[in-house]
Design an enzyme around this catalytic site. Structure first.
Site, short mmCIF file in Angstrom:
data_model
loop_
_atom_site.label_atom_id
_atom_site.label_comp_id
_atom_site.label_asym_id
_atom_site.label_seq_id
_atom_site.Cartn_x
_atom_site.Cartn_y
_atom_site.Cartn_z
N GLU A 18 10.94 17.15 -62.78
CA GLU A 18 12.02 16.32 -62.24
C GLU A 18 11.88 14.79 -62.69
O GLU A 18 12.06 13.79 -61.88
CB GLU A 18 11.77 16.17 -60.68
C1 TNX Z 1 10.75 20.51 -56.08
S1 TNX Z 1 9.08 22.22 -57.65
C2 TNX Z 1 9.64 19.96 -56.30
C3 TNX Z 1 8.87 19.08 -55.48
C4 TNX Z 1 9.45 19.52 -54.01
C5 TNX Z 1 9.83 20.72 -54.07
C6 TNX Z 1 10.14 21.15 -52.49
C7 TNX Z 1 8.68 21.16 -58.38
C8 TNX Z 1 8.04 21.21 -59.54
N1 TNX Z 1 9.15 19.89 -57.46
O1 TNX Z 1 8.76 17.90 -55.71
O2 TNX Z 1 8.42 19.02 -53.35
O3 TNX Z 1 10.93 21.01 -54.82
O4 TNX Z 1 10.59 22.76 -52.27
#
Ligand code: TNX
Length: 524
Positions: free
Chosen positions: A340
Protein backbone atom coordinates in the site's frame (compact mmCIF):
# COMPACT_ATOMS: atom_id res chain seq x y z
CA UNK A 1 9.73 -54.34 39.26
CA UNK A 2 9.44 -56.41 36.09
CA UNK A 3 6.62 -58.51 37.53
CA UNK A 4 4.75 -55.51 38.81
CA UNK A 5 5.04 -53.92 35.35
CA UNK A 6 3.62 -57.00 33.68
CA UNK A 7 0.79 -57.05 36.17
CA UNK A 8 0.19 -53.37 35.59
CA UNK A 9 0.02 -53.79 31.83
CA UNK A 10 -2.36 -56.68 32.20
CA UNK A 11 -4.55 -54.54 34.38
CA UNK A 12 -4.50 -51.79 31.78
CA UNK A 13 -5.39 -54.16 28.98
CA UNK A 14 -8.15 -55.82 30.95
CA UNK A 15 -9.49 -52.61 32.33
CA UNK A 16 -9.65 -51.01 28.88
CA UNK A 17 -11.77 -53.81 27.46
CA UNK A 18 -13.79 -53.71 30.64
CA UNK A 19 -14.31 -49.96 30.39
CA UNK A 20 -15.36 -50.09 26.79
CA UNK A 21 -17.87 -52.85 27.40
CA UNK A 22 -19.22 -51.24 30.55
CA UNK A 23 -19.63 -47.76 29.25
CA UNK A 24 -23.38 -47.75 28.94
CA UNK A 25 -23.98 -49.35 32.33
CA UNK A 26 -21.78 -47.30 34.50
CA UNK A 27 -21.94 -43.54 34.73
CA UNK A 28 -18.61 -43.22 36.47
CA UNK A 29 -16.84 -44.92 33.64
CA UNK A 30 -18.54 -43.12 30.81
CA UNK A 31 -16.20 -40.13 31.12
CA UNK A 32 -13.08 -42.19 30.72
CA UNK A 33 -11.02 -41.50 27.63
CA UNK A 34 -11.63 -43.43 24.46
CA UNK A 35 -8.96 -45.99 23.72
CA UNK A 36 -9.02 -45.67 19.98
CA UNK A 37 -6.08 -43.63 18.74
CA UNK A 38 -7.93 -42.85 15.50
CA UNK A 39 -10.70 -41.05 17.31
CA UNK A 40 -8.45 -38.79 19.37
CA UNK A 41 -9.09 -35.09 18.75
CA UNK A 42 -5.70 -34.21 17.34
CA UNK A 43 -5.27 -30.87 15.52
CA UNK A 44 -3.68 -30.61 13.02
CA UNK A 45 -4.75 -34.04 11.85
CA UNK A 46 -1.71 -36.30 11.39
CA UNK A 47 -0.84 -37.91 8.08
CA UNK A 48 -1.50 -41.50 9.25
CA UNK A 49 -2.89 -43.06 12.39
CA UNK A 50 -3.23 -46.81 13.03
CA UNK A 51 -5.11 -47.95 16.10
CA UNK A 52 -4.47 -51.30 17.69
CA UNK A 53 -6.52 -51.16 20.91
CA UNK A 54 -5.12 -51.28 24.42
CA UNK A 55 -3.01 -48.53 25.85
CA UNK A 56 0.16 -47.25 27.46
CA UNK A 57 -0.20 -46.44 31.14
CA UNK A 58 1.43 -43.21 32.17
CA UNK A 59 1.90 -43.34 35.91
CA UNK A 60 4.25 -42.55 38.75
CA UNK A 61 6.74 -45.17 37.49
CA UNK A 62 7.01 -43.76 33.96
CA UNK A 63 10.42 -42.48 32.91
CA UNK A 64 11.62 -40.66 29.84
CA UNK A 65 14.58 -42.23 28.10
CA UNK A 66 16.19 -39.73 25.75
CA UNK A 67 19.04 -39.93 23.27
CA UNK A 68 22.11 -37.99 24.41
CA UNK A 69 21.72 -34.86 22.29
CA UNK A 70 21.25 -31.33 23.65
CA UNK A 71 18.32 -30.31 21.43
CA UNK A 72 16.54 -33.64 21.94
CA UNK A 73 17.05 -33.35 25.71
CA UNK A 74 15.60 -29.83 25.65
CA UNK A 75 12.52 -31.29 23.99
CA UNK A 76 12.44 -34.07 26.62
CA UNK A 77 12.42 -31.43 29.36
CA UNK A 78 9.61 -29.60 27.62
CA UNK A 79 7.62 -32.85 27.61
CA UNK A 80 8.46 -33.51 31.24
CA UNK A 81 7.08 -30.07 32.21
CA UNK A 82 3.91 -30.54 30.21
CA UNK A 83 3.28 -33.99 31.70
CA UNK A 84 3.70 -32.51 35.14
CA UNK A 85 1.35 -29.60 34.36
CA UNK A 86 -1.33 -31.95 33.10
CA UNK A 87 -1.04 -34.91 35.50
CA UNK A 88 1.16 -33.83 38.37
CA UNK A 89 3.51 -36.74 37.55
CA UNK A 90 7.24 -36.20 37.59
CA UNK A 91 8.83 -38.31 34.85
CA UNK A 92 12.59 -38.56 35.37
CA UNK A 93 14.73 -38.19 32.26
CA UNK A 94 17.69 -40.43 31.70
CA UNK A 95 20.00 -41.12 28.80
CA UNK A 96 20.95 -44.73 29.50
CA UNK A 97 18.87 -47.36 27.79
CA UNK A 98 18.39 -49.95 30.52
CA UNK A 99 14.68 -49.75 31.17
CA UNK A 100 12.77 -51.59 28.53
CA UNK A 101 9.22 -51.27 29.81
CA UNK A 102 6.97 -48.55 31.05
CA UNK A 103 9.01 -45.86 29.37
CA UNK A 104 8.72 -43.01 26.96
CA UNK A 105 11.62 -43.23 24.51
CA UNK A 106 12.87 -40.20 22.60
CA UNK A 107 14.81 -41.54 19.71
CA UNK A 108 16.97 -40.05 16.98
CA UNK A 109 16.76 -41.96 13.74
CA UNK A 110 18.43 -41.44 10.42
CA UNK A 111 16.37 -43.70 8.17
CA UNK A 112 12.75 -44.51 7.54
CA UNK A 113 11.31 -41.02 7.77
CA UNK A 114 10.53 -38.55 5.09
CA UNK A 115 13.19 -35.86 4.59
CA UNK A 116 11.04 -33.08 6.03
CA UNK A 117 12.73 -31.71 9.13
CA UNK A 118 9.57 -31.74 11.24
CA UNK A 119 8.54 -35.33 10.44
CA UNK A 120 8.09 -37.72 13.39
CA UNK A 121 6.58 -41.06 14.38
CA UNK A 122 5.00 -42.26 17.59
CA UNK A 123 4.67 -45.96 18.33
CA UNK A 124 2.53 -46.70 21.36
CA UNK A 125 2.26 -50.16 22.93
CA UNK A 126 1.42 -51.29 26.44
CA UNK A 127 5.17 -51.44 27.15
CA UNK A 128 6.47 -48.23 25.75
CA UNK A 129 5.80 -45.04 23.90
CA UNK A 130 8.51 -44.43 21.31
CA UNK A 131 8.81 -41.04 19.71
CA UNK A 132 11.25 -40.93 16.80
CA UNK A 133 12.50 -38.21 14.49
CA UNK A 134 15.58 -37.12 12.63
CA UNK A 135 15.64 -33.70 14.24
CA UNK A 136 14.67 -32.14 17.52
CA UNK A 137 12.00 -30.13 15.68
CA UNK A 138 10.36 -33.40 14.63
CA UNK A 139 10.48 -34.60 18.24
CA UNK A 140 8.96 -31.30 19.36
CA UNK A 141 6.08 -31.65 16.88
CA UNK A 142 5.55 -35.21 18.12
CA UNK A 143 5.46 -33.92 21.69
CA UNK A 144 2.69 -31.49 20.74
CA UNK A 145 0.72 -34.46 19.41
CA UNK A 146 1.43 -36.41 22.56
CA UNK A 147 0.18 -33.55 24.75
CA UNK A 148 -3.11 -33.78 22.89
CA UNK A 149 -3.56 -37.52 23.55
CA UNK A 150 -2.58 -37.65 27.21
CA UNK A 151 -5.98 -37.71 28.91
CA UNK A 152 -6.78 -35.12 31.51
CA UNK A 153 -8.45 -37.68 33.75
CA UNK A 154 -6.68 -40.61 35.31
CA UNK A 155 -8.20 -43.96 36.13
CA UNK A 156 -7.91 -44.23 39.89
CA UNK A 157 -9.83 -47.37 40.69
CA UNK A 158 -8.16 -50.27 38.91
CA UNK A 159 -4.53 -50.07 39.95
CA UNK A 160 -2.83 -49.11 43.18
CA UNK A 161 -1.85 -45.74 41.78
CA UNK A 162 -3.60 -43.55 39.22
CA UNK A 163 -2.90 -44.25 35.57
CA UNK A 164 -3.39 -42.05 32.52
CA UNK A 165 -4.12 -44.29 29.54
CA UNK A 166 -2.72 -43.32 26.14
CA UNK A 167 -4.31 -45.37 23.34
CA UNK A 168 -2.02 -47.80 21.51
CA UNK A 169 -1.12 -47.58 17.84
CA UNK A 170 1.11 -45.68 15.53
CA UNK A 171 1.20 -42.12 14.24
CA UNK A 172 3.24 -41.23 11.18
CA UNK A 173 3.27 -37.53 10.57
CA UNK A 174 4.86 -34.66 8.70
CA UNK A 175 3.75 -31.19 7.62
CA UNK A 176 2.47 -30.41 4.18
CA UNK A 177 4.04 -26.93 4.16
CA UNK A 178 7.35 -25.87 5.65
CA UNK A 179 6.12 -22.39 6.66
CA UNK A 180 3.14 -22.22 9.03
CA UNK A 181 2.78 -18.76 10.45
CA UNK A 182 0.64 -16.19 12.15
CA UNK A 183 1.29 -12.45 12.15
CA UNK A 184 0.70 -9.99 14.94
CA UNK A 185 0.54 -6.25 14.29
CA UNK A 186 2.15 -4.70 17.39
CA UNK A 187 2.27 -1.31 15.71
CA UNK A 188 -1.36 -0.18 15.54
CA UNK A 189 -1.69 -1.30 19.15
CA UNK A 190 1.27 -2.44 21.19
CA UNK A 191 1.25 -5.86 22.90
CA UNK A 192 3.53 -6.74 25.80
CA UNK A 193 6.24 -9.42 25.84
CA UNK A 194 3.96 -11.50 28.08
CA UNK A 195 1.07 -11.25 25.61
CA UNK A 196 3.30 -12.28 22.72
CA UNK A 197 4.66 -15.24 24.69
CA UNK A 198 1.17 -16.41 25.55
CA UNK A 199 0.22 -16.26 21.86
CA UNK A 200 3.38 -18.21 20.93
CA UNK A 201 2.60 -20.92 23.48
CA UNK A 202 -0.87 -21.57 22.04
CA UNK A 203 0.25 -21.36 18.40
CA UNK A 204 3.03 -23.86 18.99
CA UNK A 205 0.56 -26.34 20.53
CA UNK A 206 -1.00 -26.46 17.05
CA UNK A 207 2.41 -26.83 15.35
CA UNK A 208 2.87 -23.30 14.02
CA UNK A 209 6.54 -22.63 13.36
CA UNK A 210 6.57 -18.89 12.59
CA UNK A 211 5.31 -15.71 14.19
CA UNK A 212 5.70 -12.66 11.99
CA UNK A 213 5.82 -9.43 14.02
CA UNK A 214 4.69 -6.29 12.21
CA UNK A 215 7.07 -3.98 14.10
CA UNK A 216 6.50 -0.65 12.39
CA UNK A 217 3.71 1.28 10.76
CA UNK A 218 2.31 4.81 10.57
CA UNK A 219 1.10 4.68 14.16
CA UNK A 220 4.17 3.27 15.90
CA UNK A 221 7.75 2.02 15.76
CA UNK A 222 8.11 -0.89 18.19
CA UNK A 223 11.71 -2.10 18.29
CA UNK A 224 14.70 -0.34 19.78
CA UNK A 225 17.37 0.60 17.21
CA UNK A 226 20.46 1.69 19.10
CA UNK A 227 21.85 3.84 16.28
CA UNK A 228 18.54 5.70 15.78
CA UNK A 229 17.07 6.13 19.29
CA UNK A 230 14.26 8.54 18.39
CA UNK A 231 12.48 5.80 16.47
CA UNK A 232 11.19 4.44 19.75
CA UNK A 233 11.42 7.62 21.89
CA UNK A 234 9.23 9.52 19.44
CA UNK A 235 7.86 6.95 17.01
CA UNK A 236 6.99 4.45 19.75
CA UNK A 237 5.15 6.92 21.95
CA UNK A 238 1.58 6.37 20.84
CA UNK A 239 -0.81 4.04 18.99
CA UNK A 240 -4.25 3.94 17.40
CA UNK A 241 -6.68 5.87 19.58
CA UNK A 242 -3.87 7.86 21.25
CA UNK A 243 -2.84 5.33 23.93
CA UNK A 244 0.72 5.20 25.26
CA UNK A 245 2.09 2.77 22.64
CA UNK A 246 5.37 1.17 23.67
CA UNK A 247 8.26 -0.76 22.18
CA UNK A 248 10.52 -3.75 22.77
CA UNK A 249 14.06 -3.08 23.91
CA UNK A 250 16.57 -5.25 22.10
CA UNK A 251 16.81 -7.45 25.21
CA UNK A 252 13.04 -7.90 25.24
CA UNK A 253 12.99 -8.68 21.55
CA UNK A 254 15.70 -11.33 22.07
CA UNK A 255 13.67 -12.72 24.94
CA UNK A 256 10.72 -13.19 22.54
CA UNK A 257 13.01 -14.72 19.89
CA UNK A 258 14.44 -17.18 22.43
CA UNK A 259 11.04 -18.09 23.81
CA UNK A 260 9.84 -18.79 20.28
CA UNK A 261 12.97 -20.84 19.54
CA UNK A 262 12.34 -22.97 22.62
CA UNK A 263 8.96 -23.73 20.98
CA UNK A 264 10.60 -24.46 17.61
CA UNK A 265 9.13 -21.27 16.19
CA UNK A 266 10.93 -18.44 14.46
CA UNK A 267 10.16 -14.76 14.74
CA UNK A 268 10.00 -13.03 11.36
CA UNK A 269 10.62 -9.31 11.88
CA UNK A 270 8.89 -6.82 9.59
CA UNK A 271 9.83 -3.19 9.07
CA UNK A 272 7.15 -1.92 6.69
CA UNK A 273 8.44 0.45 3.98
CA UNK A 274 8.51 2.63 1.88
CA UNK A 275 4.83 3.28 2.81
CA UNK A 276 3.41 2.83 6.33
CA UNK A 277 6.34 4.88 7.61
CA UNK A 278 4.82 7.91 9.30
CA UNK A 279 6.16 6.98 12.77
CA UNK A 280 9.73 6.66 11.43
CA UNK A 281 9.50 9.93 9.51
CA UNK A 282 8.14 11.86 12.50
CA UNK A 283 11.17 10.60 14.45
CA UNK A 284 13.64 11.53 11.67
CA UNK A 285 12.02 13.96 9.21
CA UNK A 286 14.75 13.55 6.54
CA UNK A 287 13.21 10.14 5.79
CA UNK A 288 9.90 11.64 4.70
CA UNK A 289 9.12 11.65 1.00
CA UNK A 290 5.51 12.82 0.83
CA UNK A 291 6.43 16.53 0.89
CA UNK A 292 4.13 17.29 3.81
CA UNK A 293 4.62 18.45 7.36
CA UNK A 294 3.88 15.35 9.44
CA UNK A 295 3.03 14.52 13.04
CA UNK A 296 2.30 11.46 15.15
CA UNK A 297 -0.70 9.60 13.79
CA UNK A 298 -3.33 7.74 15.83
CA UNK A 299 -6.00 7.12 13.19
CA UNK A 300 -6.48 4.07 10.96
CA UNK A 301 -6.12 5.32 7.40
CA UNK A 302 -3.47 3.71 5.21
CA UNK A 303 -1.43 4.73 2.18
CA UNK A 304 -0.50 8.36 2.96
CA UNK A 305 3.15 8.03 3.98
CA UNK A 306 6.35 7.21 2.11
CA UNK A 307 10.10 7.32 2.56
CA UNK A 308 12.09 9.53 0.20
CA UNK A 309 13.34 6.75 -2.07
CA UNK A 310 15.97 8.83 -3.90
CA UNK A 311 18.12 9.90 -0.95
CA UNK A 312 21.28 7.96 -0.08
CA UNK A 313 20.88 8.83 3.60
CA UNK A 314 17.58 6.93 3.64
CA UNK A 315 19.37 3.75 2.55
CA UNK A 316 22.08 4.34 5.16
CA UNK A 317 19.32 4.47 7.75
CA UNK A 318 17.66 1.31 6.42
CA UNK A 319 21.01 -0.47 6.37
CA UNK A 320 21.49 0.30 10.08
CA UNK A 321 17.98 -0.86 10.94
CA UNK A 322 18.32 -4.13 9.05
CA UNK A 323 21.80 -4.75 10.51
CA UNK A 324 20.63 -4.31 14.10
CA UNK A 325 17.52 -6.44 13.70
CA UNK A 326 19.27 -9.14 11.64
CA UNK A 327 21.85 -9.46 14.41
CA UNK A 328 19.04 -10.32 16.85
CA UNK A 329 17.24 -12.70 14.49
CA UNK A 330 18.13 -16.34 13.89
CA UNK A 331 15.30 -16.55 11.32
CA UNK A 332 16.51 -16.64 7.70
CA UNK A 333 13.89 -14.05 6.73
CA UNK A 334 13.58 -10.27 6.95
CA UNK A 335 10.19 -8.81 5.94
CA UNK A 336 10.31 -5.37 4.30
CA UNK A 337 6.54 -4.81 4.07
CA UNK A 338 6.16 -3.02 0.77
CA UNK A 339 2.33 -2.88 0.82
CA UNK A 340 0.00 0.00 0.00
CA UNK A 341 2.68 2.55 -0.94
CA UNK A 342 0.02 4.68 -2.59
CA UNK A 343 2.00 7.93 -2.53
CA UNK A 344 5.27 6.45 -3.80
CA UNK A 345 5.69 6.80 -7.60
CA UNK A 346 5.82 3.45 -9.35
CA UNK A 347 9.42 3.92 -10.56
CA UNK A 348 10.50 5.03 -7.11
CA UNK A 349 8.83 2.02 -5.56
CA UNK A 350 10.63 -0.40 -7.87
CA UNK A 351 13.97 1.38 -7.35
CA UNK A 352 13.41 1.18 -3.59
CA UNK A 353 12.50 -2.50 -3.42
CA UNK A 354 15.45 -3.45 -5.65
CA UNK A 355 17.86 -1.56 -3.41
CA UNK A 356 16.43 -2.81 -0.13
CA UNK A 357 16.48 -6.41 -1.35
CA UNK A 358 20.26 -6.07 -1.77
CA UNK A 359 20.62 -4.66 1.75
CA UNK A 360 18.62 -7.54 3.21
CA UNK A 361 20.82 -10.01 1.35
CA UNK A 362 23.99 -8.27 2.49
CA UNK A 363 22.89 -8.95 6.05
CA UNK A 364 22.51 -12.63 5.25
CA UNK A 365 18.72 -12.74 5.08
CA UNK A 366 16.09 -13.63 2.52
CA UNK A 367 13.60 -10.87 1.79
CA UNK A 368 9.88 -11.33 2.29
CA UNK A 369 7.43 -8.63 1.20
CA UNK A 370 3.68 -8.23 0.69
CA UNK A 371 2.63 -9.21 -2.83
CA UNK A 372 3.33 -5.74 -4.31
CA UNK A 373 7.09 -6.46 -4.17
CA UNK A 374 6.63 -8.81 -7.13
CA UNK A 375 6.20 -5.68 -9.32
CA UNK A 376 9.93 -4.91 -8.77
CA UNK A 377 12.89 -6.85 -10.20
CA UNK A 378 13.24 -9.15 -7.23
CA UNK A 379 15.26 -12.39 -7.08
CA UNK A 380 13.70 -15.82 -6.96
CA UNK A 381 15.19 -16.21 -3.48
CA UNK A 382 12.82 -13.56 -2.16
CA UNK A 383 9.35 -14.48 -0.96
CA UNK A 384 6.05 -12.78 -1.79
CA UNK A 385 3.23 -12.80 0.74
CA UNK A 386 -0.02 -13.03 -1.20
CA UNK A 387 -2.71 -10.98 0.51
CA UNK A 388 -4.77 -9.39 -2.23
CA UNK A 389 -3.52 -9.30 -5.81
CA UNK A 390 -3.72 -12.37 -8.02
CA UNK A 391 -1.70 -10.50 -10.67
CA UNK A 392 1.11 -9.88 -8.22
CA UNK A 393 1.01 -13.51 -7.14
CA UNK A 394 1.28 -14.57 -10.79
CA UNK A 395 4.26 -12.23 -11.31
CA UNK A 396 5.91 -13.76 -8.25
CA UNK A 397 5.31 -17.22 -9.72
CA UNK A 398 6.73 -16.12 -13.09
CA UNK A 399 9.85 -14.88 -11.30
CA UNK A 400 10.21 -18.30 -9.65
CA UNK A 401 9.58 -16.88 -6.18
CA UNK A 402 8.06 -18.75 -3.28
CA UNK A 403 4.75 -17.47 -1.99
CA UNK A 404 3.23 -17.34 1.47
CA UNK A 405 -0.55 -17.67 1.26
CA UNK A 406 -2.44 -15.04 3.29
CA UNK A 407 -5.46 -14.14 1.15
CA UNK A 408 -7.36 -11.47 3.07
CA UNK A 409 -10.75 -12.95 2.12
CA UNK A 410 -9.90 -16.26 3.77
CA UNK A 411 -6.93 -15.94 6.10
CA UNK A 412 -7.12 -12.52 7.76
CA UNK A 413 -7.61 -12.94 11.48
CA UNK A 414 -8.72 -9.32 11.81
CA UNK A 415 -11.80 -9.84 9.65
CA UNK A 416 -15.02 -10.03 11.66
CA UNK A 417 -16.70 -13.41 12.01
CA UNK A 418 -20.03 -11.81 11.11
CA UNK A 419 -21.79 -8.48 11.42
CA UNK A 420 -22.23 -8.99 15.17
CA UNK A 421 -18.53 -9.46 15.92
CA UNK A 422 -17.30 -7.22 18.72
CA UNK A 423 -13.96 -6.50 17.06
CA UNK A 424 -12.43 -6.59 13.62
CA UNK A 425 -12.94 -5.09 10.18
CA UNK A 426 -14.77 -6.43 7.14
CA UNK A 427 -13.23 -4.71 4.14
CA UNK A 428 -12.18 -8.06 2.64
CA UNK A 429 -14.97 -10.29 3.95
CA UNK A 430 -16.73 -11.65 6.99
CA UNK A 431 -14.88 -14.83 7.87
CA UNK A 432 -16.87 -17.23 10.04
CA UNK A 433 -15.06 -20.25 11.49
CA UNK A 434 -16.15 -22.61 8.69
CA UNK A 435 -15.15 -20.23 5.87
CA UNK A 436 -11.73 -19.82 7.50
CA UNK A 437 -11.28 -23.61 7.31
CA UNK A 438 -13.01 -24.45 4.05
CA UNK A 439 -10.58 -23.30 1.40
CA UNK A 440 -7.48 -24.84 -0.09
CA UNK A 441 -4.19 -22.99 -0.04
CA UNK A 442 -3.04 -25.79 -2.38
CA UNK A 443 -5.13 -24.48 -5.25
CA UNK A 444 -6.11 -20.92 -4.61
CA UNK A 445 -6.01 -18.37 -7.46
CA UNK A 446 -4.10 -20.81 -9.66
CA UNK A 447 -0.90 -20.52 -7.70
CA UNK A 448 0.97 -23.81 -8.25
CA UNK A 449 1.68 -25.78 -5.10
CA UNK A 450 5.40 -25.93 -6.00
CA UNK A 451 5.57 -22.18 -5.43
CA UNK A 452 3.87 -22.26 -2.06
CA UNK A 453 6.15 -21.94 0.94
CA UNK A 454 3.24 -22.13 3.34
CA UNK A 455 0.41 -20.22 4.90
CA UNK A 456 0.18 -17.34 7.32
CA UNK A 457 -2.75 -15.79 9.15
CA UNK A 458 -2.23 -12.07 9.80
CA UNK A 459 -3.80 -10.32 12.77
CA UNK A 460 -3.92 -6.56 12.23
CA UNK A 461 -4.63 -4.62 15.39
CA UNK A 462 -6.55 -1.46 14.50
CA UNK A 463 -9.57 -2.73 16.50
CA UNK A 464 -7.93 -4.72 19.29
CA UNK A 465 -5.86 -3.42 22.16
CA UNK A 466 -5.49 -6.22 24.70
CA UNK A 467 -4.87 -9.95 24.84
CA UNK A 468 -8.53 -10.95 25.27
CA UNK A 469 -9.49 -9.04 22.15
CA UNK A 470 -6.52 -10.54 20.33
CA UNK A 471 -7.65 -14.02 21.35
CA UNK A 472 -11.26 -13.34 20.39
CA UNK A 473 -10.20 -12.72 16.79
CA UNK A 474 -7.42 -15.32 16.65
CA UNK A 475 -9.22 -18.29 18.17
CA UNK A 476 -10.70 -20.54 17.04
CA UNK A 477 -9.79 -19.55 13.46
CA UNK A 478 -6.02 -19.81 13.93
CA UNK A 479 -6.51 -23.47 14.94
CA UNK A 480 -8.07 -24.14 11.53
CA UNK A 481 -5.22 -22.39 9.71
CA UNK A 482 -2.81 -24.65 11.59
CA UNK A 483 -4.54 -27.61 9.97
CA UNK A 484 -4.52 -25.98 6.51
CA UNK A 485 -0.76 -25.54 6.82
CA UNK A 486 0.08 -28.96 8.21
CA UNK A 487 -2.48 -31.46 6.93
CA UNK A 488 -2.91 -32.54 3.32
CA UNK A 489 -6.12 -31.73 1.52
CA UNK A 490 -7.29 -35.39 1.38
CA UNK A 491 -7.08 -35.54 5.17
CA UNK A 492 -9.14 -32.44 5.82
CA UNK A 493 -12.86 -32.43 6.33
CA UNK A 494 -14.95 -29.74 8.04
CA UNK A 495 -17.35 -32.14 9.79
CA UNK A 496 -14.55 -34.14 11.28
CA UNK A 497 -12.51 -31.02 12.12
CA UNK A 498 -15.47 -29.39 13.81
CA UNK A 499 -15.70 -32.24 16.32
CA UNK A 500 -12.01 -32.11 17.06
CA UNK A 501 -12.23 -28.34 17.45
CA UNK A 502 -15.12 -28.64 19.91
CA UNK A 503 -12.84 -30.75 22.09
CA UNK A 504 -10.17 -28.03 22.35
CA UNK A 505 -12.19 -26.31 25.07
CA UNK A 506 -10.37 -28.09 27.86
CA UNK A 507 -6.99 -26.90 26.60
CA UNK A 508 -8.14 -23.38 25.72
CA UNK A 509 -9.82 -22.95 29.10
CA UNK A 510 -6.79 -24.22 30.91
CA UNK A 511 -4.59 -21.76 29.01
CA UNK A 512 -7.12 -19.02 29.80
CA UNK A 513 -7.60 -18.26 26.10
CA UNK A 514 -10.59 -15.96 25.50
CA UNK A 515 -11.71 -17.62 22.28
CA UNK A 516 -14.83 -16.70 20.35
CA UNK A 517 -17.58 -19.24 20.99
CA UNK A 518 -18.62 -19.64 17.39
CA UNK A 519 -22.23 -20.88 17.22
CA UNK A 520 -21.15 -23.24 14.42
CA UNK A 521 -19.32 -25.44 16.93
CA UNK A 522 -20.86 -27.74 19.58
CA UNK A 523 -18.33 -26.72 22.21
CA UNK A 524 -17.76 -29.45 24.79
C1 TNX B 1 -4.43 -3.90 4.84
S1 TNX B 1 -2.86 -6.30 4.50
C2 TNX B 1 -3.13 -3.71 5.28
C3 TNX B 1 -2.91 -3.31 6.68
C4 TNX B 1 -4.19 -3.14 7.43
C5 TNX B 1 -5.14 -4.25 7.06
C6 TNX B 1 -6.40 -4.24 7.83
C7 TNX B 1 -1.77 -5.30 4.23
C8 TNX B 1 -0.56 -5.81 3.62
N1 TNX B 1 -2.02 -4.03 4.55
O1 TNX B 1 -2.15 -2.13 6.72
O2 TNX B 1 -3.91 -3.18 8.78
O3 TNX B 1 -5.45 -4.11 5.69
O4 TNX B 1 -7.16 -5.38 7.57
Amino acid sequence: MKISLVVKHLIVLLSISFLVSCQTNNNRIINFPATDLQSEHIIPKPLKIHSVGGGFALDEFTKINCVEDKAFLDAAHFLQNKIEDKTGLITPINTNREDAEGIIVINKISKGLNTKPEAYQIQITSDSLILSAKNASGIFMGIQTLRQIIPRLSIDTLANTPIWVIPSGKIIDEPQFEYRGAMLDVSRHFFSVEDVKKFIGVLSYYKYNALHLHLSDDQGWRIEIKSWPKLTEVGGSTEVGGGPGGFYTQEQYSDIVNYAASHHMMIVPEIDMPGHTNAASVSYPFLNGNGKEIELYTGTHVGFSTFDTRKDSVYQFIDDVIREIAALSPSPYFHIGGDESHVTKKDDYIYFVNKVEKLVQQHGKQMIGWDEIATADVDNTSVAQFWRSKDNAQSAKDKGMKIIMSPAKKAYLDMQYDSLSKHGLHWAAYIPTDVAYNWSPENYEEIPIENILGIEAPLWSETISNISELEYLAFPRAIGYAELGWTTQENRDWKNYKKRLANQVEYLDEMNVHYYKSPLIDWK
